[in-house]
Design a protein around this motif. Structure first.
Motif, PDB file in Angstrom:
ATOM      1  N   ILE A 163       0.830  -1.204   0.000  1.00 21.93           N
ATOM      2  CA  ILE A 163       0.000   0.000   0.000  1.00 21.93           C
ATOM      3  C   ILE A 163       0.866   1.257   0.000  1.00 21.93           C
ATOM      4  O   ILE A 163       0.597   2.212  -0.744  1.00 21.93           O
ATOM      5  N   VAL A 164       1.911   1.270   0.813  1.00 20.52           N
ATOM      6  CA  VAL A 164       2.789   2.441   0.889  1.00 20.52           C
ATOM      7  C   VAL A 164       3.467   2.686  -0.464  1.00 20.52           C
ATOM      8  O   VAL A 164       3.509   3.829  -0.960  1.00 20.52           O
ATOM      9  N   HIS A 204       2.440   1.693  -3.398  1.00 18.60           N
ATOM     10  CA  HIS A 204       1.413   2.089  -4.358  1.00 18.60           C
ATOM     11  C   HIS A 204       1.079   3.572  -4.231  1.00 18.60           C
ATOM     12  O   HIS A 204       0.947   4.289  -5.240  1.00 18.60           O
ATOM     13  N   LEU A 205       0.967   4.052  -3.001  1.00 22.43           N
ATOM     14  CA  LEU A 205       0.673   5.466  -2.775  1.00 22.43           C
ATOM     15  C   LEU A 205       1.819   6.348  -3.264  1.00 22.43           C
ATOM     16  O   LEU A 205       1.592   7.411  -3.850  1.00 22.43           O
ATOM     17  N   LEU A 206       3.059   5.893  -3.021  1.00 26.88           N
ATOM     18  CA  LEU A 206       4.223   6.675  -3.445  1.00 26.88           C
ATOM     19  C   LEU A 206       4.367   6.705  -4.966  1.00 26.88           C
ATOM     20  O   LEU A 206       4.744   7.725  -5.540  1.00 26.88           O
ATOM     21  N   SER A 237       1.845   5.712  -7.414  1.00 22.47           N
ATOM     22  CA  SER A 237       0.657   6.073  -8.188  1.00 22.47           C
ATOM     23  C   SER A 237      -0.247   7.093  -7.521  1.00 22.47           C
ATOM     24  O   SER A 237      -1.167   7.609  -8.163  1.00 22.47           O
ATOM     25  N   GLY A 238      -0.025   7.358  -6.238  1.00 25.61           N
ATOM     26  CA  GLY A 238      -0.941   8.236  -5.527  1.00 25.61           C
ATOM     27  C   GLY A 238      -2.259   7.530  -5.266  1.00 25.61           C
ATOM     28  O   GLY A 238      -2.338   6.302  -5.315  1.00 25.61           O
ATOM     29  N   THR A 239      -3.317   8.278  -5.027  1.00 29.80           N
ATOM     30  CA  THR A 239      -4.617   7.673  -4.763  1.00 29.80           C
ATOM     31  C   THR A 239      -5.701   8.383  -5.560  1.00 29.80           C
ATOM     32  O   THR A 239      -5.674   9.604  -5.707  1.00 29.80           O
ATOM     33  N   SER A 240      -6.616   7.608  -6.091  1.00 27.50           N
ATOM     34  CA  SER A 240      -7.755   8.174  -6.817  1.00 27.50           C
ATOM     35  C   SER A 240      -9.034   8.052  -6.003  1.00 27.50           C
ATOM     36  O   SER A 240     -10.120   8.381  -6.472  1.00 27.50           O
ATOM     37  N   THR A 241      -8.882   7.566  -4.771  1.00 24.50           N
ATOM     38  CA  THR A 241     -10.060   7.343  -3.915  1.00 24.50           C
ATOM     39  C   THR A 241      -9.950   8.072  -2.590  1.00 24.50           C
ATOM     40  O   THR A 241     -10.594   7.693  -1.614  1.00 24.50           O
ATOM     41  N   GLY A 278      -7.691   7.935  -0.520  1.00 23.19           N
ATOM     42  CA  GLY A 278      -7.125   7.035   0.477  1.00 23.19           C
ATOM     43  C   GLY A 278      -8.071   5.957   0.951  1.00 23.19           C
ATOM     44  O   GLY A 278      -7.651   4.989   1.597  1.00 23.19           O
ATOM     45  N   ASP A 326      -7.338   2.537  -0.581  1.00 25.52           N
ATOM     46  CA  ASP A 326      -6.058   1.985  -0.101  1.00 25.52           C
ATOM     47  C   ASP A 326      -6.202   1.391   1.296  1.00 25.52           C
ATOM     48  O   ASP A 326      -5.673   0.312   1.587  1.00 25.52           O
TER      49      ASP A 326
END
Length: 210
Positions: free
Chosen positions: A78-79, A81-83, A85-89, A91, A94
């Motif tokens: 998860i970390v 992925h956030l770094l 691609s960021g988040t489209s939801t 957070g 995630d």
């Protein structure tokens, strides 16, 4: 002198085992985030519900190194992925991925840890799949979907409507959970379990080497 040497050797072995553990967890976490990028849309659920196989490395890590390793792999995934691609939801997705992923892999790992056998692994994965579906339904109904709606300033009915557009059985939040969330998690658990059953025996000796 010999006692000191033995103690030093034991300390070195423990240190090497710890480094190996961290390395393997990191490696599996990296593989998980790569697999997370390959998503499969489902015809019976809204577009934001897509199956991926990122739980495969986490479940393998659980079986080979214990429940704590699996949870760490999920967190690293998860970390990263956030770094990357960021988040489209906002957070929400995630957090959901981590919580529901752990709901799947941890029961499976605890059951397998009690008795290392193929049968135990299958029972563990079946139990994990059912538990994941239950937790997924509960969290989506009472936490995740309301949080998602609030984050994007939209009513729950709008999310339900997205479900209705692809599945006529979805008419309210309850049917959304029953006809979209539950089948999604049950299918994902079955698919991940099938892959792990096929490859675990070949991979596990490498992870268990000391």
């Amino acid at each position: 002198m010999s006692t000191n040497v033995a103690t030093q050797n034991k300390s070195n072995t423990a240190g090497m085992s710890k480094v190996r553990f961290i390395t393997q967890v990191g490696m599996l976490g990296a593989i998980a985030v790569i697999l997370m990028a390959f998503e499969i849309p489902l015809p019976f659920a809204p577009a934001f519900y897509k199956i991926d196989f990122s739980e495969v490395p986490a479940l393998i890590g659980c079986f080979a190194m214990g429940p704590a390793a699996g949870a760490m792999i999920e967190l690293i995934k998860i970390v990263l992925h956030l770094l990357i691609s960021g988040t489209s939801t906002a957070g929400v997705g995630d957090i959901a991925n981590f919580a529901i992923g752990c709901a799947f892999i941890l029961p499976a790992a605890w059951i397998y840890k009690a008795k290392h056998s193929r049968k135990s692994a299958m029972i563990g994965m079946a139990a994990g799949t059912v538990f994941m579906a239950f937790i997924g339904c509960f969290l989506n109904a009472y936490v995740l979907l309301p949080a998602y709606a609030k984050a994007f300033s939209m009513p729950i009915d709008a999310l339900v409507g997205m479900g209705t557009a692809v599945n006529g059985h979805i008419t309210n939040l309850l049917t959304f959970v029953v006809f979209a969330v539950a089948p999604f998690n049950l299918l994902k658990g079955a698919m991940v379990s099938a892959v792990v059953l096929l490859i675990y025996k070949k991979i596990s000796p490498i992870l268990k080497m000391r």
